[in-house]
Scaffold this active site. Sequence first.
Site, PDB file in Angstrom:
ATOM      1  N   ARG A   1      21.872 -64.147  44.239  1.00  0.00           N
ATOM      2  CA  ARG A   1      22.438 -65.486  44.200  1.00  0.00           C
ATOM      3  C   ARG A   1      24.124 -65.502  44.497  1.00  0.00           C
ATOM      4  O   ARG A   1      24.505 -66.524  45.069  1.00  0.00           O
ATOM      5  CB  ARG A   1      22.015 -65.885  42.719  1.00  0.00           C
ATOM      6  CG  ARG A   1      20.774 -66.458  42.872  1.00  0.00           C
ATOM      7  CD  ARG A   1      20.445 -66.161  41.233  1.00  0.00           C
ATOM      8  NE  ARG A   1      20.034 -64.764  41.072  1.00  0.00           N
ATOM      9  CZ  ARG A   1      19.000 -64.080  41.393  1.00  0.00           C
ATOM     10  NH1 ARG A   1      18.077 -64.657  41.923  1.00  0.00           N
ATOM     11  NH2 ARG A   1      18.948 -62.734  41.456  1.00  0.00           N
ATOM     12  N   THR A   2      24.883 -64.732  43.763  1.00  0.00           N
ATOM     13  CA  THR A   2      26.449 -64.879  43.491  1.00  0.00           C
ATOM     14  C   THR A   2      26.685 -64.820  44.951  1.00  0.00           C
ATOM     15  O   THR A   2      27.369 -65.773  45.690  1.00  0.00           O
ATOM     16  CB  THR A   2      27.038 -63.974  42.809  1.00  0.00           C
ATOM     17  OG1 THR A   2      26.294 -64.096  41.368  1.00  0.00           O
ATOM     18  CG2 THR A   2      28.519 -64.267  42.459  1.00  0.00           C
TER      19      THR A   2
ATOM     20  N   LYS B   1      34.488 -43.115  51.431  1.00  0.00           N
ATOM     21  CA  LYS B   1      35.313 -41.970  51.775  1.00  0.00           C
ATOM     22  C   LYS B   1      36.376 -41.680  51.126  1.00  0.00           C
ATOM     23  O   LYS B   1      37.422 -40.943  51.255  1.00  0.00           O
ATOM     24  CB  LYS B   1      35.828 -42.109  53.494  1.00  0.00           C
ATOM     25  CG  LYS B   1      34.995 -42.754  54.380  1.00  0.00           C
ATOM     26  CD  LYS B   1      35.570 -42.940  55.666  1.00  0.00           C
ATOM     27  CE  LYS B   1      34.636 -43.753  56.844  1.00  0.00           C
ATOM     28  NZ  LYS B   1      35.786 -44.590  57.937  1.00  0.00           N
TER      29      LYS B   1
ATOM     30  N   ARG C   1      32.838 -58.595  43.643  1.00  0.00           N
ATOM     31  CA  ARG C   1      32.051 -58.157  42.420  1.00  0.00           C
ATOM     32  C   ARG C   1      32.164 -56.576  42.454  1.00  0.00           C
ATOM     33  O   ARG C   1      32.204 -55.856  43.352  1.00  0.00           O
ATOM     34  CB  ARG C   1      30.428 -58.608  42.606  1.00  0.00           C
ATOM     35  CG  ARG C   1      29.718 -57.680  41.317  1.00  0.00           C
ATOM     36  CD  ARG C   1      28.297 -58.296  41.503  1.00  0.00           C
ATOM     37  NE  ARG C   1      27.949 -59.669  41.124  1.00  0.00           N
ATOM     38  CZ  ARG C   1      26.795 -60.252  40.928  1.00  0.00           C
ATOM     39  NH1 ARG C   1      25.621 -59.426  41.115  1.00  0.00           N
ATOM     40  NH2 ARG C   1      27.036 -61.359  40.165  1.00  0.00           N
TER      41      ARG C   1
ATOM     42  N   HIS D   1      31.908 -63.300  34.227  1.00  0.00           N
ATOM     43  CA  HIS D   1      31.184 -63.877  35.543  1.00  0.00           C
ATOM     44  C   HIS D   1      31.708 -65.251  35.330  1.00  0.00           C
ATOM     45  O   HIS D   1      30.767 -66.135  35.241  1.00  0.00           O
ATOM     46  CB  HIS D   1      29.824 -63.402  35.460  1.00  0.00           C
ATOM     47  CG  HIS D   1      29.057 -63.697  36.659  1.00  0.00           C
ATOM     48  ND1 HIS D   1      29.654 -64.220  37.959  1.00  0.00           N
ATOM     49  CD2 HIS D   1      27.599 -63.390  36.877  1.00  0.00           C
ATOM     50  CE1 HIS D   1      28.586 -64.192  38.899  1.00  0.00           C
ATOM     51  NE2 HIS D   1      27.648 -63.612  38.365  1.00  0.00           N
TER      52      HIS D   1
HETATM   53  N1   CP Z   1      23.367 -64.431  38.314  1.00  0.00           N
HETATM   54  C1   CP Z   1      23.774 -63.552  39.070  1.00  0.00           C
HETATM   55  O1   CP Z   1      24.740 -62.913  38.989  1.00  0.00           O
HETATM   56  O2   CP Z   1      22.664 -63.092  40.184  1.00  0.00           O
HETATM   57  P1   CP Z   1      22.959 -61.990  41.229  1.00  0.00           P
HETATM   58  O3   CP Z   1      23.076 -60.665  40.449  1.00  0.00           O
HETATM   59  O4   CP Z   1      21.707 -61.936  42.153  1.00  0.00           O
HETATM   60  O5   CP Z   1      24.110 -62.428  41.896  1.00  0.00           O
END
Ligand code: CP
Length: 308
Positions: free
Chosen positions: A51-52, A80, A101, A129
Amino acid sequence: MDNKSLVTIAEYSKEKILYMLEMAKQFEKDPNRKILEGKVVATLFFEPSTRTRLSFETAANRLGARVIGFSDPKATSSSKGETLKDTIMMVSNYADVIVMRHHLEGAARYASEVAPVPIVNAGDGANQHPSQTMLDLYSIYKTQKTLENLNIYLVGDLKYGRTVHSLLMAMRHFNPTFHFIAPEELKMPEEYKIYCKENHINYVEHTDFNEDIIADADILYMTRVQRERFTDMMEYERVKNIYILKNKMLEQTRPNLRILHPLPRVNEIAYDVDDNPKAYYFQQALNGVYARQAILCDVLGIALQDIM
Ligand code: CP
């Protein structure tokens, strides 16, 4: 570096949160606007995501930006031995903003300190987040018509769950009452309980999860027990199916109750809940596109008045 990075939701004042929600609302009315034409958005995902990453990329595409990046760090030179600093410096040569991320807590903060372009934290370990929080707040606001004085029940992995950590920090402006429902092993960490006390946030802790406990909930925020954060797999096995929301449990809940989940789900919401009008997790994920359009515009210097 002095740039408009979004590293933690704690950086957002109440006014800023409301401003960003208004921006998301404008994008929901009309998501296709070419206001980022000529910009390049990099999405660097050192950890898995559906999603993110895809909603940030959808947000960028709908705004006319081009997207570069990776979803598998094994296919990059970090495998590497290239350092995070060098990766960030390189990508800053190519992109106007970096959405990142990373499994390490503090990685986004570090990146924001070395990068000449804005960094958007798309999740750093069990820490924060913030873009998820903005879509959560937008979802809460849309379904409850307010953010003020709500009973919010956080269920499941409150120890490692970065989404719940960010959400409770953002809600400090809105006088919530939180209910933390978790087994001993996954309780809300002490530092966040201290944060609640310092910010006059009411909370109650529970280990049971049943119809009576959730009867007064406005928002039921379910979370996945995150296998990838455990070092002891026996402990994971003990707690992985501890709380499962079933449709029958919703019969006596408030009419305004909405069930949120950052997703992915594993077992914690039974499939028979999906058709209940109180289930809101798929719409919540769609709201992520609008909230992330607002974030990309904000870090790139585009104001609400520019999109009205
Ligand atoms: N909610 C969320 O962070 O989903 P993903 O890990 O799929 O990005």
